[in-house]
Design a protein around this motif. Structure first.
Motif, PDB file in Angstrom:
ATOM      1  N   GLY A 220       0.796  -1.219   0.000  1.00 48.44           N
ATOM      2  CA  GLY A 220       0.000   0.000   0.000  1.00 48.44           C
ATOM      3  C   GLY A 220       0.824   1.263   0.000  1.00 48.44           C
ATOM      4  N   THR A 221       2.111   1.168   0.360  1.00 48.99           N
ATOM      5  CA  THR A 221       2.962   2.349   0.431  1.00 48.99           C
ATOM      6  C   THR A 221       3.941   2.420  -0.728  1.00 48.99           C
ATOM      7  OG1 THR A 221       2.822   2.206   2.846  1.00 48.99           O
ATOM      8  CG2 THR A 221       4.496   3.674   1.919  1.00 48.99           C
ATOM      9  N   TYR A 222       4.579   1.321  -1.046  1.00 48.82           N
ATOM     10  CA  TYR A 222       5.632   1.331  -2.065  1.00 48.82           C
ATOM     11  C   TYR A 222       5.276   0.538  -3.310  1.00 48.82           C
ATOM     12  CZ  TYR A 222       8.197   3.256   1.848  1.00 48.82           C
ATOM     13  OH  TYR A 222       8.584   4.042   2.896  1.00 48.82           O
ATOM     14  N   GLY A 223       4.046   0.101  -3.446  1.00 44.30           N
ATOM     15  CA  GLY A 223       3.532  -0.426  -4.687  1.00 44.30           C
ATOM     16  C   GLY A 223       4.344  -1.540  -5.295  1.00 44.30           C
ATOM     17  N   GLU A 224       4.791  -1.319  -6.533  1.00 40.30           N
ATOM     18  CA  GLU A 224       5.466  -2.358  -7.305  1.00 40.30           C
ATOM     19  C   GLU A 224       6.839  -2.699  -6.753  1.00 40.30           C
ATOM     20  OE1 GLU A 224       4.079  -4.109  -9.471  1.00 40.30           O
ATOM     21  OE2 GLU A 224       2.220  -2.956  -9.657  1.00 40.30           O
ATOM     22  N   VAL A 225       7.478  -1.782  -6.049  1.00 39.40           N
ATOM     23  CA  VAL A 225       8.748  -2.118  -5.398  1.00 39.40           C
ATOM     24  C   VAL A 225       8.528  -3.208  -4.364  1.00 39.40           C
ATOM     25  CG1 VAL A 225      10.634  -1.242  -3.981  1.00 39.40           C
ATOM     26  CG2 VAL A 225       9.727   0.155  -5.833  1.00 39.40           C
ATOM     27  N   ALA A 226       7.439  -3.096  -3.618  1.00 41.94           N
ATOM     28  CA  ALA A 226       7.108  -4.147  -2.652  1.00 41.94           C
ATOM     29  C   ALA A 226       6.851  -5.474  -3.356  1.00 41.94           C
ATOM     30  CB  ALA A 226       5.884  -3.730  -1.829  1.00 41.94           C
ATOM     31  N   HIS A 227       6.217  -5.425  -4.532  1.00 39.83           N
ATOM     32  CA  HIS A 227       5.987  -6.660  -5.280  1.00 39.83           C
ATOM     33  C   HIS A 227       7.295  -7.296  -5.724  1.00 39.83           C
ATOM     34  CE1 HIS A 227       1.648  -5.359  -6.501  1.00 39.83           C
ATOM     35  NE2 HIS A 227       1.719  -5.817  -5.260  1.00 39.83           N
ATOM     36  N   GLU A 228       8.277  -6.481  -6.103  1.00 41.30           N
ATOM     37  CA  GLU A 228       9.564  -7.027  -6.517  1.00 41.30           C
ATOM     38  C   GLU A 228      10.240  -7.772  -5.363  1.00 41.30           C
ATOM     39  OE1 GLU A 228      11.061  -6.730  -9.832  1.00 41.30           O
ATOM     40  OE2 GLU A 228       8.896  -6.474 -10.003  1.00 41.30           O
ATOM     41  N   PHE A 229      10.212  -7.188  -4.181  1.00 42.50           N
ATOM     42  CA  PHE A 229      10.827  -7.855  -3.034  1.00 42.50           C
ATOM     43  C   PHE A 229       9.963  -9.006  -2.521  1.00 42.50           C
ATOM     44  CE2 PHE A 229      13.157  -3.817  -2.843  1.00 42.50           C
ATOM     45  CZ  PHE A 229      14.447  -4.313  -2.761  1.00 42.50           C
ATOM     46  N   GLU A 230       8.668  -8.936  -2.813  1.00 41.29           N
ATOM     47  CA  GLU A 230       7.809 -10.060  -2.449  1.00 41.29           C
ATOM     48  C   GLU A 230       8.200 -11.308  -3.234  1.00 41.29           C
ATOM     49  OE1 GLU A 230       3.025 -11.096  -2.097  1.00 41.29           O
ATOM     50  OE2 GLU A 230       3.726  -9.385  -3.278  1.00 41.29           O
ATOM     51  N   THR A 231       8.584 -11.132  -4.508  1.00 39.75           N
ATOM     52  CA  THR A 231       9.043 -12.278  -5.287  1.00 39.75           C
ATOM     53  C   THR A 231      10.334 -12.853  -4.718  1.00 39.75           C
ATOM     54  OG1 THR A 231      10.273 -10.858  -6.836  1.00 39.75           O
ATOM     55  CG2 THR A 231       7.970 -11.343  -7.372  1.00 39.75           C
ATOM     56  N   VAL A 232      11.186 -11.988  -4.167  1.00 37.50           N
ATOM     57  CA  VAL A 232      12.418 -12.474  -3.536  1.00 37.50           C
ATOM     58  C   VAL A 232      12.086 -13.339  -2.327  1.00 37.50           C
ATOM     59  CG1 VAL A 232      14.536 -11.772  -2.360  1.00 37.50           C
ATOM     60  CG2 VAL A 232      13.747 -10.492  -4.356  1.00 37.50           C
ATOM     61  N   VAL A 233      11.175 -12.851  -1.501  1.00 44.56           N
ATOM     62  CA  VAL A 233      10.792 -13.590  -0.299  1.00 44.56           C
ATOM     63  C   VAL A 233      10.139 -14.922  -0.674  1.00 44.56           C
ATOM     64  CG1 VAL A 233       9.323 -13.542   1.745  1.00 44.56           C
ATOM     65  CG2 VAL A 233      10.560 -11.482   1.061  1.00 44.56           C
ATOM     66  N   LYS A 234       9.243 -14.914  -1.659  1.00 48.38           N
ATOM     67  CA  LYS A 234       8.602 -16.164  -2.086  1.00 48.38           C
ATOM     68  C   LYS A 234       9.610 -17.128  -2.689  1.00 48.38           C
ATOM     69  CE  LYS A 234       3.945 -14.385  -2.908  1.00 48.38           C
ATOM     70  NZ  LYS A 234       2.883 -14.141  -3.919  1.00 48.38           N
ATOM     71  N   ASP A 235      10.582 -16.591  -3.414  1.00 46.41           N
ATOM     72  CA  ASP A 235      11.598 -17.445  -4.016  1.00 46.41           C
ATOM     73  C   ASP A 235      12.384 -18.186  -2.944  1.00 46.41           C
ATOM     74  OD1 ASP A 235      12.860 -18.586  -6.107  1.00 46.41           O
ATOM     75  OD2 ASP A 235      13.857 -16.786  -6.841  1.00 46.41           O
ATOM     76  N   VAL A 236      12.613 -17.519  -1.824  1.00 45.83           N
ATOM     77  CA  VAL A 236      13.360 -18.148  -0.727  1.00 45.83           C
ATOM     78  C   VAL A 236      12.472 -19.099   0.062  1.00 45.83           C
ATOM     79  CG1 VAL A 236      14.589 -17.697   1.429  1.00 45.83           C
ATOM     80  CG2 VAL A 236      14.995 -16.236  -0.565  1.00 45.83           C
ATOM     81  N   ASP A 237      11.269 -18.641   0.422  1.00 50.67           N
ATOM     82  CA  ASP A 237      10.405 -19.420   1.311  1.00 50.67           C
ATOM     83  C   ASP A 237       9.728 -20.594   0.614  1.00 50.67           C
ATOM     84  OD1 ASP A 237      11.083 -17.652   3.276  1.00 50.67           O
ATOM     85  OD2 ASP A 237       9.237 -16.474   3.145  1.00 50.67           O
ATOM     86  N   MET A 238       9.273 -20.379  -0.624  1.00 49.81           N
ATOM     87  CA  MET A 238       8.462 -21.393  -1.285  1.00 49.81           C
ATOM     88  C   MET A 238       9.263 -22.293  -2.223  1.00 49.81           C
ATOM     89  SD  MET A 238       5.087 -19.073  -2.161  1.00 49.81           S
ATOM     90  CE  MET A 238       4.205 -20.505  -2.788  1.00 49.81           C
ATOM     91  N   PHE A 239      10.308 -21.759  -2.835  1.00 41.73           N
ATOM     92  CA  PHE A 239      11.061 -22.535  -3.818  1.00 41.73           C
ATOM     93  C   PHE A 239      12.447 -22.943  -3.326  1.00 41.73           C
ATOM     94  CE2 PHE A 239       8.126 -19.849  -6.240  1.00 41.73           C
ATOM     95  CZ  PHE A 239       7.401 -20.830  -6.892  1.00 41.73           C
ATOM     96  N   GLY A 240      12.785 -22.562  -2.096  1.00 39.90           N
ATOM     97  CA  GLY A 240      14.028 -23.021  -1.504  1.00 39.90           C
ATOM     98  C   GLY A 240      15.287 -22.398  -2.060  1.00 39.90           C
ATOM     99  N   SER A 241      15.190 -21.277  -2.754  1.00 40.45           N
ATOM    100  CA  SER A 241      16.383 -20.623  -3.290  1.00 40.45           C
ATOM    101  C   SER A 241      17.140 -19.929  -2.167  1.00 40.45           C
ATOM    102  CB  SER A 241      15.996 -19.603  -4.362  1.00 40.45           C
ATOM    103  OG  SER A 241      15.310 -20.216  -5.427  1.00 40.45           O
TER     104      SER A 241
END
Length: 699
Positions: A220-241
């Protein structure tokens, strides 16, 4: 660190004979600058392998999959747009949508053809040339002439079917590129603020991984930048990278060059074991300096646009008006050209000019960060057990009564929060007033030219004033409140930082600041202090403050402080960083507004010049010539001039209408230049329209 991207095996559910064939495996294309590393060139697929692909994916999807290299760019855009589809699936669906759209277009063609046949349009069609019936194509000519309706229906249906299908195909095909462009602009605008947010959290003692997780939660504050880092977090948590691989994947996937460079520098820093906090501080300063340079370049562009406005919307229309008047005196018919200029070209050009300014200003437009008031667990919907409680209905009645009393106590509150809500009331009122005036004046279509001033004021100016004045008033009140908060915020944060460093708690510091300030910000800070003391929830109190005021600078500040209270007890460090960043951003906005005031003056002066010349043409030139010539009707009949007694009124009506269009357009363009908002220009439009009405009223 592994050099290969970690992906799940997409062939796990395939048949054994298919699974062992490497050429039939699904591969997701990667950005073109890594194609040589991850995406080998596709070889020609043999008949047996193509049969296996068709059995697994179908004919259409196999057709696209066998041309993987052709659609690498499309796959890159799908990845950057976060659409979550491979190119073959996306194109297959696009093809089916296009075929369905073509079917609809064919049905529309049949319907239109039926209407043409009923009205005799096909019967009246003639060939652009008249080939001889006795010639070599005589049989074709006779066949076409005898089957006009059938051939016309076929051509129209096929044409509309092809048009509908083509529009659907190309719209879907280029839709990912549009989404990528929107995301790129949003990332470029919000990235500097997000870096400051990350720097403040890191400076407060939060570890780097947690900083990334907190940033990923700030959509809600940083928009698409937050989405970019969200993919980083999901890549680590869900895909084991690992973190390096996740950041590198995000770097390869992001549509923004600025984000890509930032992630490159971050990877280099992590690989060399650098200081994360110092790195983020340097990045924050670098992006702040870049923002200053880019704004200087943007201001030069706006200066050029203001000069274009003078030439295109003042000098050019006046030149054409004077030229067409002279041609009228020489016997040429020019009214149709003036009608085209005043009612079509001039409004359309102004709309396109506003769109041009919006397009150029988009990279510099700050996103409207929004946090909803009273956001939190206490705002959750009650469960079934609560609904069954006999006291719940009484609670609902009490709460509804409180909201009604709050609305009655401050009925214009919703207009201050959202000025567009005024249109709910003003548009029906304006329509009713316009209808009443049209009925009372017995207006006919001819009266728009013969009684231009009276009808124009009653049916155009009065409804415009009814709609524009409340909207402009509440918009200016809202913007004034935002400017007040943005101006006082840096000093407020400095005081809070000093108070916290001396040992005062946040609530005590807020109490100190609220007692030494006045206005909206002081009242809201006092509410925050009360929320903290009564509810003991600092984070929720800060987010509620941001939700109530909806000021972008304050929203970012409250978000930083809300997260900072979780990570450190030395809140003064975060307050100091936030205060400095807010002050720099406020200075940037203030300098821009000050410089743009000169451009606004130039634009308004351009309108005044236009109005003065139009008045001179109307009163001193056109009127005087009519008086001196005498019987213009006889001269018009002799072909010496085309201005008769009746056409003089038409010319004056065109002059009045063009001045009104210029007044509205000049105000809107001024608002776009200064504040990148058409609503900010309504106050200028209202004043210029009133001036135009007064000037023509005294003629």
């Amino acid at each position: 660190m592994s050099d290969e991207p970690q992906t799940s095996d997409p062939t796990a559910s395939m048949p054994a004979d298919f699974e062992t064939d490497p050429e039939t495996e699904e591969r997701i294309p990667v950005p073109e600058y890594e194609a040589d590393q991850y995406l080998p060139e596709s070889e020609h697929i043999s008949g047996i392998r193509e049969d296996l692909l068709r059995e697994e994916f179908g004919y259409v999807r196999t057709y696209f999959k066998s041309r993987e290299g052709k659609y690498t760019e499309l796959q890159r855009q799908l990845n950057q747009a976060h659409l979550g589809k491979t190119f073959d699936v996306y194109l297959t669906r696009t093809l089916w949508f296009s075929l369905a759209s073509a079917l609809v277009g064919g049905l529309v063609g049949l319907l239109v053809s039926w209407l043409f046949a009923r009205t005799g349009v096909f019967t009246g069609l003639t060939a652009p040339w008249a080939p001889s019936v006795d010639g070599p194509f005589g049989a074709v000519v006779r066949f076409v002439s005898a089957n006009k309706a059938a051939i016309g229906t076929s051509v129209l249906s096929v044409s509309l079917a092809g048009l509908f299908g083509a529009i659907t195909w190309y719209t879907r095909y280029y839709y990912p590129s549009y989404i990528v462009d929107v995301r790129r602009r949003n990332i470029n605008v919000t990235l500097p603020h997000a870096i400051v947010y990350m720097y403040a959290l890191s400076f407060g003692g939060m570890d780097f991984v947690t900083v990334l997780r907190r940033t990923a939660e700030t959509e809600g504050t940083y928009g698409e930048v937050a989405h970019e880092f969200e993919t980083v977090v999901k890549d680590v948590d869900m895909f084991g990278s690992d973190l390096f691989t996740a950041l590198r994947n995000a770097r390869n996937r992001t549509p923004s060059d600025s984000m890509e460079q930032f992630l490159d520098d971050m990877l280099t820093m992590l690989d060399s074991g650098g200081d994360v906090t110092e790195f983020l501080r340097g990045e924050a300063n670098k992006h702040r300096d870049r923002a200053v340079r880019e704004q200087d370049q943007f201001l030069q562009t706006l200066e050029l646009l203001s000069e274009v406005f003078i030439v295109g919307f003042v000098a050019a229309p006046l030149f054409f008006v004077v030229t067409l008047l002279m041609m009228s005196f020489l016997g040429q018919e020019t009214l149709s050209m003036l009608f085209l200029i005043v009612y079509v070209i001039l409004p359309l050009a102004m709309v396109l000019f506003v769109i041009l300014i919006s397009t150029l200003s988009e990279p510099f437009k700050q996103p409207a960060h929004e946090l909803h008031e009273d956001r939190g667990q206490h705002n959750a919907w009650p469960g079934e057990s609560v609904h069954k409680n006999p006291r719940f209905q009484a609670f609902r009645r009490i709460r509804l009564r409180e909201r009604l009393w709050s609305l009655l106590a401050d009925p214009v509150r919703m207009f201050r929060r959202q000025p567009l809500y005024t249109l709910i009331f003003t548009v029906p009122i304006a329509a009713a007033v316009g209808g009443y005036l049209a009925t009372s004046m017995a207006v006919t279509p001819v009266d728009f030219l013969e009684r231009a001033y009276e009808v124009g004021v009653g049916l155009a100016v009065v409804p415009f004033i009814i709609i524009a004045v409340p909207l402009a008033l509440f918009h200016e009140l809202t913007e004034r409140r935002k400017r007040h908060v943005a101006k006082r915020l840096p000093d407020t944060l400095d005081i809070l930082a000093s108070a916290n460093q001396m040992g005062l708690s946040l609530s005590e510091g807020l109490d100190l600041v609220s007692r030494n300030l006045s206005g909206t910000l002081a009242e809201e800070l006092l509410k925050v202090r009360n929320d903290i003391e009564w509810n003991a929830d600092v984070r929720q109190a800060l987010l509620s403050l941001a939700g109530r005021l909806q000021v972008p600078q304050l929203t970012r500040t409250c978000k930083i402080l809300a997260e900072g209270t979780r990570s450190t007890g030395d809140l003064h460090k975060i307050l100091s960083i936030t205060a400095e960043d807010t002050r720099q951003r406020y200075r940037l906005e203030r300098n821009r507004n000050q410089e743009l005031q000169a451009y606004t003056t130039v634009v308004i002066l351009g309108f005044l010049v236009y109005l003065a010349v139009i008045v001179i043409l109307d009163y001193s030139f056109l009127g005087t010539i009519v008086e001196q010539v005498g019987d213009t009707d006889q001269l018009a009949q002799a072909g010496l001039i085309t201005i008769s007694g009746d056409s003089v009124g038409i010319y004056r009506a065109l002059f009045f209408h063009s001045a009104l269009i210029q007044a509205v357009g000049t105000g809107v363009i001024s608002g776009k230049l200064t504040a990148n908002s058409v609503f900010s220009g309504l106050k200028y439009s209202i004043g210029l329209v009133a001036l135009t009405v007064l000037v023509f009223g005294f003629l």
